[in-house]
Design a protein around this motif. Structure first.
Motif, PDB file in Angstrom:
ATOM      1  N   TYR A  59       2.242   5.678  -3.338  1.00  0.00           N
ATOM      2  CA  TYR A  59       2.509   7.108  -3.505  1.00  0.00           C
ATOM      3  C   TYR A  59       3.542   7.374  -4.603  1.00  0.00           C
TER       4      TYR A  59
ATOM      5  N   VAL B 110      -2.875  11.789   6.493  1.00  0.00           N
ATOM      6  CA  VAL B 110      -3.325  10.491   7.021  1.00  0.00           C
ATOM      7  C   VAL B 110      -4.046  10.698   8.347  1.00  0.00           C
TER       8      VAL B 110
ATOM      9  N   ASP C  62      -4.422   7.028  13.262  1.00  0.00           N
ATOM     10  CA  ASP C  62      -4.238   5.594  13.482  1.00  0.00           C
ATOM     11  C   ASP C  62      -3.206   4.973  12.555  1.00  0.00           C
TER      12      ASP C  62
ATOM     13  N   HIS D  41       3.286   5.444   8.245  1.00  0.00           N
ATOM     14  CA  HIS D  41       3.776   6.503   7.355  1.00  0.00           C
ATOM     15  C   HIS D  41       5.011   7.209   7.899  1.00  0.00           C
TER      16      HIS D  41
ATOM     17  N   ALA E  79       0.816  -1.224   0.000  1.00  0.00           N
ATOM     18  CA  ALA E  79       0.000   0.000   0.000  1.00  0.00           C
ATOM     19  C   ALA E  79       0.851   1.276   0.000  1.00  0.00           C
TER      20      ALA E  79
HETATM   21  O1  ME8 Z   1      -5.926   2.523   6.946  1.00  0.00           O
HETATM   22  N1  ME8 Z   1     -12.499  10.156  11.292  1.00  0.00           N
HETATM   23  O2  ME8 Z   1      -7.419   2.398   5.231  1.00  0.00           O
HETATM   24  P1  ME8 Z   1      -8.786   2.692   5.997  1.00  0.00           P
HETATM   25  C1  ME8 Z   1     -11.472  10.553  10.523  1.00  0.00           C
HETATM   26  N2  ME8 Z   1      -5.681   1.185   3.727  1.00  0.00           N
HETATM   27  N3  ME8 Z   1     -10.730   9.725   9.766  1.00  0.00           N
HETATM   28  C2  ME8 Z   1     -11.044   8.428   9.797  1.00  0.00           C
HETATM   29  C3  ME8 Z   1     -12.108   7.915  10.574  1.00  0.00           C
HETATM   30  C4  ME8 Z   1     -12.866   8.857  11.348  1.00  0.00           C
HETATM   31  N4  ME8 Z   1     -13.889   8.484  12.100  1.00  0.00           N
HETATM   32  N5  ME8 Z   1     -12.168   6.586  10.383  1.00  0.00           N
HETATM   33  C5  ME8 Z   1     -11.171   6.272   9.519  1.00  0.00           C
HETATM   34  C6  ME8 Z   1      -6.204   2.264   5.799  1.00  0.00           C
HETATM   35  N6  ME8 Z   1     -10.492   7.378   9.167  1.00  0.00           N
HETATM   36  C7  ME8 Z   1      -5.123   1.827   4.834  1.00  0.00           C
HETATM   37  C8  ME8 Z   1      -4.322   3.049   4.416  1.00  0.00           C
HETATM   38  S1  ME8 Z   1      -2.335   4.207   3.036  1.00  0.00           S
HETATM   39  C9  ME8 Z   1      -0.964   3.716   2.281  1.00  0.00           C
HETATM   40  C10 ME8 Z   1      -3.173   2.751   3.487  1.00  0.00           C
HETATM   41  C11 ME8 Z   1      -9.315   7.473   8.294  1.00  0.00           C
HETATM   42  O3  ME8 Z   1      -9.816   2.646   4.927  1.00  0.00           O
HETATM   43  C12 ME8 Z   1      -8.131   6.707   8.833  1.00  0.00           C
HETATM   44  O4  ME8 Z   1      -7.518   7.446   9.842  1.00  0.00           O
HETATM   45  O5  ME8 Z   1      -8.941   1.822   7.171  1.00  0.00           O
HETATM   46  C13 ME8 Z   1      -7.267   6.598   7.612  1.00  0.00           C
HETATM   47  O6  ME8 Z   1      -6.484   7.759   7.461  1.00  0.00           O
HETATM   48  C14 ME8 Z   1      -8.276   6.544   6.480  1.00  0.00           C
HETATM   49  O7  ME8 Z   1      -9.555   6.869   7.045  1.00  0.00           O
HETATM   50  C15 ME8 Z   1      -8.303   5.235   5.761  1.00  0.00           C
HETATM   51  O8  ME8 Z   1      -8.641   4.160   6.577  1.00  0.00           O
END
Ligand code: ME8
Length: 640
Positions: A233, A260, A263, A268, A229
């Protein structure tokens, strides 16, 4: 030549619907890319999907689909959502694309050849929803994931490892020498203390499932989903491919920003720069880790009925209300709480009262006092003119400083302070008094001119964030295209102007109680998960529903929600209570005696605290809602 600006969102897991939390990041990056473009940067905006991994394989299996079918479907749904939010991305990378997989394979082999990756044996715990490894000592209570609290699985298998430990000191030095590498500061401190505890080499391959990029020299192994993943970039820019022009231009260009959530900071801030060091690729990026949108009762959770999707809000309140709310309410360094009350207040106070009214009042006065035509004044008439001009200048400076630091919430605060200041300027200069004095005509023209200039500059600053209302503002004020640009954000650009003849309100005020109840009712719509539903309902699906004739014996307005009616309906077997959102169309007493179609076996839910044991069918168009009635059938009769 213009400076370059490359901004990325995380690539999202296609494991379910994207909610307002994930959408926040994507809207934030969109606003940033538009702002930088406005400032003359050559920008590139990347988003996409993280489509490999054990979690996706499992979700697809549960849905009876192949992983590829599943991710194809969700990628399409996600693009629809981004279209709805008018996200102006330049590229949408999917990790299942060949252009990405080919390069990931090369990256893995290169690191293996260099001995930055080596073969060993992994024994530890794996959290599948987070796709993360943990040691026993890192686990939470009852052997759960320390990040998300869900159960972990014990994994023991041959695995490749990445030598994080080898790069630990270099990474610490890099962070020290680049104080703005990670923001906010508090997140940087978390990363530094984590590294100082000592980095263990991490497992970077899995053998026990299939859905991922195979290791070329040992295809029994699948590349760990985070290595796969993070590479997106640069693979999206054509790194290590036949055409590296985008990579040269943007990765090696002026500004690179990864946005990002908190979490996924560790991946990163530690894994990614170490991968780049090992590959001898410059660490050109800055990292911004934002907080989370929470619900009143904690984390957003589908299973608790505590989640909100942007589609439903956009459909009812329009795009700009949602983009504004998302970017205004979450402070960059902390968490924010989504509540129906705050949403309605933001729309009513900030957008309708302050902003919408300012535009409305200004145009109405220009229509009334000057037949819509205004001229640039020759001088300042009062101290208030000077103060407002200064305020405009200071707001532009502060807004730029905040936007440059991705503090979009504070930048919005700057704009709305200028909105309030401009409203106050109307009270201070009292145009209605000036209008009575023939000798004050020029001064009155000056007052309205100041307001129009302030609004024009407000419109430009809002344009990366509130796409439709900034356009509306320019249209209603009749601003020439050349004066909608960022470089014209100084008082005094307009020479003459003729605004439109009658303003149209851009943000109608919301009925507080009704809309709060409506948004609250969205939170309970657990069954609505369009992204994982099948395209067709089968006959078995249909047969699961039990439709019968019910006779309404009593109906009342819901004690806590004016929009809802609570009815007692006799369905032959018993009298059941059903809550329906129909009070706009029916008075409670009109319902009594009607024979209606009831879905009897829907799972009971509480709507605003009142139990609802089923559903009454109704049809709807833009103007009307009509309950389906039967005439010759009796209560309890089955409908199919
Ligand atoms: O982590 N409020 O994907 P993801 C704000 N595939 N941001 C939120 C949130 C909330 N309630 N819930 C989730 C992944 N996020 C990996 C990333 S990158 C090379 C790979 C944000 O679909 C979370 O913090 O689980 C993250 O930045 C993003 O949604 C993607 O989460």
């Amino acid at each position: 030549m213009s400076k370059t600006f490359y901004i990325t969102t995380p690539i999202y897991y296609p494991s379910g619907n994207l909610h307002i939390g994930n959408s926040y990041t994507t809207v934030l990056c969109d606003a940033m890319a538009r702002y930088k473009k406005g400032k003359g940067f050559d920008t590139r905006y990347l988003t996409g999907m993280d489509e490999h991994g054990q979690k996706i394989e499992t979700v697809a299996k549960e849905l009876g689909k192949t992983p590829q079918e599943h991710v194809n479907h969700i990628a399409e749904e996600t693009k629809k959502l981004w279209d709805m939010l008018q996200i102006d991305y330049d590229d949408f990378i999917r990790t299942t694309e060949q252009r990405h997989k080919t390069v990931v394979k090369k990256i893995f082999e290169q690191l293996l050849d260099q001995d930055d990756i080596y073969l060993g044996e992994y024994e530890g715990y794996y959290c599948m929803p987070d796709e993360s490894f943990f040691t026993e000592t890192q686990l939470g209570e009852d052997k759960t994931c320390p990040d998300c609290g869900r159960p972990v699985e014990l994994v023991k298998e041959e695995s490749y490892f990445l030598r994080l430990s080898k790069y630990q000191d270099r990474l610490l030095k890099y962070i020290e020498e680049h104080p703005d590498f990670i923001t906010p500061e508090q997140r940087k401190n978390e990363v530094v203390s984590f590294i100082k505890q000592g980095l263990n080499d991490i497992s970077v391959s899995r053998k026990s499932f299939d859905w991922g990029v195979k290791v070329v020299s040992n295809p029994a192994h699948v590349v760990y989903v985070w290595i796969d993943a993070l590479s997106n970039y640069i693979t999206a820019l054509g790194y290590n491919s036949q055409d590296e022009s985008l990579y040269d231009k943007y990765w090696k260009g002026d500004e690179v920003v990864h946005v990002v959530g908190k979490d996924i900071l560790r991946f990163h801030a530690i894994y990614w720069p170490i991968m780049l060091m090992a590959l001898d690729v410059p660490i050109s990026f800055k990292l911004y880790a934002h907080g989370w949108y929470m619900m009143k009762d904690g984390k957003m959770s589908k299973s608790k009925g505590q989640v909100i999707y942007p589609e439903q809000l956009i459909k009812r309140y329009g795009l700009d209300a949602v983009r504004y709310y998302l970017l205004r309410e979450l402070p960059f360094s902390g968490d924010g709480v989504f509540t129906p009350e705050d949403f309605v207040n933001r729309v009513n106070y900030d957008l309708a009262n302050d902003f919408g009214n300012l535009l409305n009042r200004t145009i109405t006065m220009a229509n009334k006092y000057f037949d819509s035509k205004l001229e640039k004044p020759q001088k300042q008439y009062t101290e208030f003119d000077e103060l407002l001009e200064k305020e405009i200048e200071n707001t532009v400076k502060s807004y730029d400083a905040h936007m440059d630091e991705l503090q979009v919430s504070l930048a919005l605060q700057d704009i709305f302070t200028l909105v309030s200041r401009s409203n106050k300027y109307i009270d201070e200069t009292a145009p209605w008094v000036l209008a009575k004095d023939e000798d004050a005509k020029d001064e009155l023209n000056s007052v309205l001119y100041h307001l129009i200039e302030s609004l024009r500059i407000i419109g430009i600053m809002l344009s990366p964030i509130m796409l439709e209302s900034s356009k509306q503002l320019f249209k209603q004020l009749n601003i020439p295209k050349s004066l909608e640009h960022f470089e014209t954000r100084t008082y005094g650009y307009i020479e003459h102007i003729k605004v439109i003849d009658k303003p149209t309100p851009i943000f109608p005020r919301l009925e507080k109680k009704d809309e709060e109840a409506y948004i609250a009712s969205l939170l309970n719509q657990r069954e609505e998960e369009p992204m994982v539903e099948e395209d067709f309902a089968t006959i078995e699906d249909f047969m699961k529903l039990d439709f019968v004739v019910g006779e309404i014996v009593e109906s009342k307005v819901h004690p806590d929600a004016d929009k809802l009616l609570v009815s007692q309906i006799d369905t032959g077997d018993k009298v059941r209570q059903i809550v329906s959102g129909i009070s706009k169309y029916y008075k409670p007493e009109e319902l009594v005696g009607k024979k209606v179609v009831v879905v009897k076996n829907l799972k009971p839910v509480k709507l605003r605290g009142v139990l609802s044991e089923g559903m009454v069918l109704a049809g709807k168009n833009n103007e009307n809602l009509e309950i389906l009635e039967v005439s010759s059938l009796n209560k309890g009769d089955k409908i199919s």
